[in-house]
Scaffold this motif. Sequence first.
Motif, PDB file in Angstrom:
ATOM      1  N   THR A 157      68.609  59.311  63.012  1.00  0.00           N
ATOM      2  CA  THR A 157      68.903  60.471  64.036  1.00  0.00           C
ATOM      3  C   THR A 157      69.236  59.729  65.328  1.00  0.00           C
ATOM      4  O   THR A 157      69.265  58.461  65.571  1.00  0.00           O
ATOM      5  N   CYS A 158      69.802  60.424  66.272  1.00  0.00           N
ATOM      6  CA  CYS A 158      70.093  60.302  67.487  1.00  0.00           C
ATOM      7  C   CYS A 158      68.983  60.611  68.605  1.00  0.00           C
ATOM      8  O   CYS A 158      68.624  61.881  68.418  1.00  0.00           O
ATOM      9  N   ILE A 159      68.615  59.780  69.378  1.00  0.00           N
ATOM     10  CA  ILE A 159      67.438  60.207  70.190  1.00  0.00           C
ATOM     11  C   ILE A 159      67.931  61.133  71.191  1.00  0.00           C
ATOM     12  O   ILE A 159      67.109  62.031  71.747  1.00  0.00           O
ATOM     13  N   GLU A 160      69.255  61.070  71.618  1.00  0.00           N
ATOM     14  CA  GLU A 160      69.890  61.982  72.712  1.00  0.00           C
ATOM     15  C   GLU A 160      69.985  63.273  72.123  1.00  0.00           C
ATOM     16  O   GLU A 160      70.008  64.404  72.872  1.00  0.00           O
ATOM     17  N   HIS A 161      70.744  63.118  71.002  1.00  0.00           N
ATOM     18  CA  HIS A 161      71.474  64.346  70.096  1.00  0.00           C
ATOM     19  C   HIS A 161      70.485  64.686  68.873  1.00  0.00           C
ATOM     20  O   HIS A 161      70.496  63.688  68.142  1.00  0.00           O
ATOM     21  N   ASP A 162      70.034  65.563  68.767  1.00  0.00           N
ATOM     22  CA  ASP A 162      68.991  65.975  67.724  1.00  0.00           C
ATOM     23  C   ASP A 162      69.739  66.377  66.323  1.00  0.00           C
ATOM     24  O   ASP A 162      70.197  67.208  65.903  1.00  0.00           O
ATOM     25  N   VAL A 170      76.901  58.231  61.726  1.00  0.00           N
ATOM     26  CA  VAL A 170      77.092  58.049  63.313  1.00  0.00           C
ATOM     27  C   VAL A 170      76.857  59.410  63.869  1.00  0.00           C
ATOM     28  O   VAL A 170      77.121  60.428  63.121  1.00  0.00           O
ATOM     29  N   CYS A 171      76.699  59.314  65.065  1.00  0.00           N
ATOM     30  CA  CYS A 171      76.366  60.714  65.716  1.00  0.00           C
ATOM     31  C   CYS A 171      77.693  61.411  65.860  1.00  0.00           C
ATOM     32  O   CYS A 171      78.487  61.029  66.574  1.00  0.00           O
ATOM     33  N   PRO A 172      77.495  62.930  65.483  1.00  0.00           N
ATOM     34  CA  PRO A 172      78.752  63.491  65.842  1.00  0.00           C
ATOM     35  C   PRO A 172      79.066  63.922  67.275  1.00  0.00           C
ATOM     36  O   PRO A 172      80.181  64.065  67.649  1.00  0.00           O
ATOM     37  N   VAL A 173      78.137  63.723  68.027  1.00  0.00           N
ATOM     38  CA  VAL A 173      78.171  63.977  69.292  1.00  0.00           C
ATOM     39  C   VAL A 173      78.932  62.899  70.256  1.00  0.00           C
ATOM     40  O   VAL A 173      79.794  62.615  71.019  1.00  0.00           O
ATOM     41  N   CYS A 174      77.863  61.853  70.117  1.00  0.00           N
ATOM     42  CA  CYS A 174      78.205  60.554  70.857  1.00  0.00           C
ATOM     43  C   CYS A 174      78.851  59.275  70.301  1.00  0.00           C
ATOM     44  O   CYS A 174      79.116  58.346  70.675  1.00  0.00           O
ATOM     45  N   HIS A 175      79.101  59.594  68.752  1.00  0.00           N
ATOM     46  CA  HIS A 175      79.645  58.583  67.905  1.00  0.00           C
ATOM     47  C   HIS A 175      78.866  57.384  67.999  1.00  0.00           C
ATOM     48  O   HIS A 175      79.311  56.193  67.425  1.00  0.00           O
TER      49      HIS A 175
HETATM   50 ZN   LIG Z   1      74.340  61.278  69.944  1.00  0.00          ZN
END
Ligand SMILES: [Zn+2]
Length: 335
Positions: A157-162, A170-175
């Motif tokens: 997971t991404c700690i900033e974006h759930d 990779v996180c689809p928001v912050c990559h």
């Molecule tokens: Zn993220």
Amino acid sequence: MNDSSIREKPVPNPPPHVVLLGAGASRATFPSGDKNGRKLPLMDELPCVLGEIWNELVTATQVPKGDFESQYSWIKSKSGYVEELEAVERRIKQYFEEMELPDHPTIYDYLVLGLRSSDVIGTFNWDPLLLQAHERNRGVCKLPDLRFLHGCVSYTTCIEHDVLGSEGQVCPVCHKKLTTGHLIYPEADKDYARDSFIKRDWDLVQKAVEHSFHLTVFGYRAPKTDYNARQILLDAWGDEESRGLSHVELIDIASPDHLSDNWRAFIPFGHMMHEIDFFDSSIARWPRRTFEWKRNASFYGLPSKDVGICKTKSLQELQDWFRELGELENAEGQS
Ligand SMILES: [Zn+2]
């Protein structure tokens, strides 16, 4: 609303149906093990999985006899065994990481497809099989939120974006590359606030339980050593008065008497449903329509005709059946 319309006319944005899963759920779903026959161990069977590495540690520490959880907890409380316990944890992680879903439909497929995106599954299990079932059914219809209350071996997971991800994504928001969550190991006094990912998942499940219309507990017996878990859930569930029409539904092979002792505080006015087999549960009988079934029963005293279930050995057939059911929700822009 009459009984025949609940399939065709789902209520928009219903409150959540919360499902808690324990080791008994993975055991019931995979009675012969995973795709390659790898067994799903209950907590007390972990020493068998660990073999020599655990036996040597038990001998070296002279830990008093007891179950795995109490022995692990005892050893952890002593100084000088950090490396040995890390080796134990690595071995457990490796064992679960290698698990794979069979190609045919499993109860976990029925479970993730049988709930809507407003619903939440909180699992205490480390194995990756529920996540794999979620991954392979995502294109079929909108699926419930998954939360890992003791961590999960393949969850990232991404700690900033759930984000609900898996290894290498990779996180689809912050990559940024997604981070692997930790596992909560079997200490008697588990502190869920210590790990930020686990705390986030607990907070979400707690909130969902608070607003839920129905709580299903599948193969989790809320052992006394899970005191913190019991307390968090009980606080969220509320007092008897506010839960006058609520039921707790237990899917478990144990007898109702034994189970109701464990869950007594959660069961207002003795409102408990018990099923031995998942396919007799509300999720199997009214897939994606448990709110409508419950509302008809509790508020209008109306029974609802079963919506499901499509029993098949073909994953494709199961997915087609659910796709059609899900489209009835999409048609009206519902969850
Ligand atoms: Zn993220």
